[in-house]
Scaffold this active site. Structure first.
Site, PDB file in Angstrom:
ATOM      1  N   HIS A 101       4.907   0.639  -0.489  1.00 30.22           N
ATOM      2  CA  HIS A 101       3.637   0.021  -0.869  1.00 30.22           C
ATOM      3  C   HIS A 101       2.981   0.943  -1.884  1.00 30.22           C
ATOM      4  CE1 HIS A 101      -0.179  -1.908  -0.933  1.00 30.22           C
ATOM      5  NE2 HIS A 101      -0.813  -0.983  -0.231  1.00 30.22           N
ATOM      6  N   ARG A 109      -1.208   5.828  -4.189  1.00 25.77           N
ATOM      7  CA  ARG A 109      -1.599   5.881  -2.786  1.00 25.77           C
ATOM      8  C   ARG A 109      -1.131   7.162  -2.100  1.00 25.77           C
ATOM      9  NH1 ARG A 109      -0.606   0.974  -4.562  1.00 25.77           N
ATOM     10  NH2 ARG A 109      -2.033  -0.737  -4.058  1.00 25.77           N
ATOM     11  N   ARG A 114       0.659 -10.906  -4.247  1.00 32.72           N
ATOM     12  CA  ARG A 114       0.239 -10.872  -5.655  1.00 32.72           C
ATOM     13  C   ARG A 114       1.332 -11.393  -6.585  1.00 32.72           C
ATOM     14  NH1 ARG A 114      -2.374  -5.005  -4.430  1.00 32.72           N
ATOM     15  NH2 ARG A 114      -4.442  -5.746  -3.790  1.00 32.72           N
ATOM     16  N   ASN A 117      -3.469   4.058   3.909  1.00 28.74           N
ATOM     17  CA  ASN A 117      -2.531   4.539   2.891  1.00 28.74           C
ATOM     18  C   ASN A 117      -2.335   6.049   2.898  1.00 28.74           C
ATOM     19  OD1 ASN A 117      -1.517   2.236   1.455  1.00 28.74           O
ATOM     20  ND2 ASN A 117      -3.610   1.878   0.743  1.00 28.74           N
ATOM     21  N   PRO A 118      -1.125   6.485   2.499  1.00 30.16           N
ATOM     22  CA  PRO A 118       0.056   5.681   2.156  1.00 30.16           C
ATOM     23  C   PRO A 118       0.680   5.116   3.436  1.00 30.16           C
ATOM     24  CG  PRO A 118       0.594   8.012   2.010  1.00 30.16           C
ATOM     25  CD  PRO A 118      -0.870   7.938   2.330  1.00 30.16           C
ATOM     26  N   CYS A 119       0.621   3.799   3.592  1.00 30.17           N
ATOM     27  CA  CYS A 119       0.903   3.181   4.889  1.00 30.17           C
ATOM     28  C   CYS A 119       2.328   3.392   5.382  1.00 30.17           C
ATOM     29  CB  CYS A 119       0.542   1.700   4.868  1.00 30.17           C
ATOM     30  SG  CYS A 119       1.440   0.698   3.682  1.00 30.17           S
ATOM     31  N   ASP A 120       3.309   3.483   4.485  1.00 30.90           N
ATOM     32  CA  ASP A 120       4.690   3.725   4.919  1.00 30.90           C
ATOM     33  C   ASP A 120       4.790   5.097   5.581  1.00 30.90           C
ATOM     34  OD1 ASP A 120       5.807   1.350   3.329  1.00 30.90           O
ATOM     35  OD2 ASP A 120       4.898   2.569   1.757  1.00 30.90           O
ATOM     36  N   THR A 159       1.501  -2.441   6.964  1.00 27.89           N
ATOM     37  CA  THR A 159       1.334  -3.645   6.146  1.00 27.89           C
ATOM     38  C   THR A 159       2.258  -3.640   4.939  1.00 27.89           C
ATOM     39  OG1 THR A 159      -0.593  -2.535   5.196  1.00 27.89           O
ATOM     40  CG2 THR A 159      -1.010  -4.235   6.841  1.00 27.89           C
ATOM     41  N   THR A 173       3.773  -8.666  -2.351  1.00 26.24           N
ATOM     42  CA  THR A 173       4.417  -9.979  -2.265  1.00 26.24           C
ATOM     43  C   THR A 173       3.405 -11.089  -2.551  1.00 26.24           C
ATOM     44  OG1 THR A 173       6.124  -9.255  -0.705  1.00 26.24           O
ATOM     45  CG2 THR A 173       5.578 -11.596  -0.715  1.00 26.24           C
TER      46      THR A 173
END
Length: 323
Positions: free
Chosen positions: A181, A94, A157, A126-129, A149, A155
């Protein structure tokens, strides 16, 4: 009614709004996209869907940034496409999306800052962080009103795969995937439990094979890319994750979720957005108690956090942001 908006009306954005409607969330929904025809098409389709739901007064309209000043929630799903290339190749990290997506996010952040938006921002792009960290810096918004998110999908999955192996409902699986993530996610088996029974005990009792458990991490990380390979994008799972965050916020559920929030000085890379357990309610998020990870898990967590800290700085440099 609450006002809920999405910026970016592709697969993720449109599915998010549909999920909220199906969950019975009544709101004035605004769809914002550079392609106003796409937004208008979704608005018309959503109105059709709503017409078949009794006792739902939701409205759907194409919106502009100026309409978002008094919105309660804005979800930012705008992104470059993640579809496979003509040769069938799929991106495998990502962080590869950062260079293009940070420019898109910067434009959106500046517009929301201009109109004085004060609500909750949800960021799955993405990359969401990294995107959440950049967004907070550019806007100067309250960090507790910005949520990525994060590892919510990892989690989901992980719980799914454990529940399938044990033949139990996924609600019976307790624990959160933390960290980045993406490839830097950490599955802290030391804190995962099923029906309050530690994973280590379940392995010792032969209820689940250790080899299966060890293989879960690689399967979780690869799952999104497998989905993209087959159907060009992931959107059902992430839309449900966004919907869960939204409902926790507008209904003040004070739910503990594994989402991307800003780390405090208890962590090696304070100030970045990273997934840890957080309580989500009407004021945004607040940190839950810090997980007690094993030494090996903590080392992996810290290494991943320092990497995200570096990539966030690189992203800010790319858009010319100066403190």
């Amino acid at each position: 009614m609450k006002k809920i908006a999405v910026i970016g009306c592709g697969f993720v954005g449109s599915t998010y709004i549909l999920d909220l409607l199906q969950q019975g969330v009544q709101a004035d929904y605004l769809l914002v996209d550079k392609n106003t025809n796409l937004a208008d098409g979704h608005v018309r389709d959503l109105r059709d869907s709503k017409s078949l739901k009794s006792h739902n007064g939701s409205t759907f309209n194409v919106g502009t940034y100026d309409d978002l000043k008094d919105a309660d929630v804005v979800a930012i799903t705008a992104s470059i496409p993640t579809v496979p290339t003509a040769d069938g190749e799929v991106f495998t990290d990502r962080l590869q999306l950062m260079t293009a997506n940070v420019k898109i996010l910067n434009e959106i952040a500046l517009e929301l800052k201009r109109v004085g938006f004060k609500g909750l921002s949800i960021i799955p792009t993405n990359p969401c962080d990294v995107m959440a960290g950049v967004y907070q810096k550019v806007t100067g918004f309250d960090p507790h009103k910005i949520i990525s998110t994060g590892c919510q999908l990892e989690t989901m999955r992980t719980r799914k795969m454990i529940s399938e192996a044990l033949g139990v409902n996924s609600d019976s699986v307790e624990g959160f995937v933390v960290g980045e993530h993406g490839s830097g996610a950490i599955v802290p088996w030391s804190v995962f439990r099923v029906g309050n029974v530690p994973m280590k005990q379940l392995i010792a009792e032969g209820k689940i094979k250790e080899e299966y458990v060890k293989d879960i991490f690689s399967r979780v990380v690869k799952e999104a890319f497998e989905i993209i390979k087959f159907k060009k994008a992931t959107y059902f799972g992430i839309a449900e994750s966004m919907s869960l965050i939204t409902r926790a916020y507008i209904y003040n559920l004070n739910t503990v979720l594994g989402v991307g929030v800003q780390l405090d000085d208890k962590y090696v890379a304070s100030g970045i957005y990273f997934t840890v357990p957080a309580v989500v309610g009407k004021h945004g998020w607040k940190l839950h108690s810090k997980l007690q990870l094993s030494q090996e898990e903590q080392a992996a967590f810290d290494k991943s956090a320092l990497n995200i800290q570096k990539v966030t700085k690189d992203a800010l440099d790319l858009i010319g942001f100066k403190n």
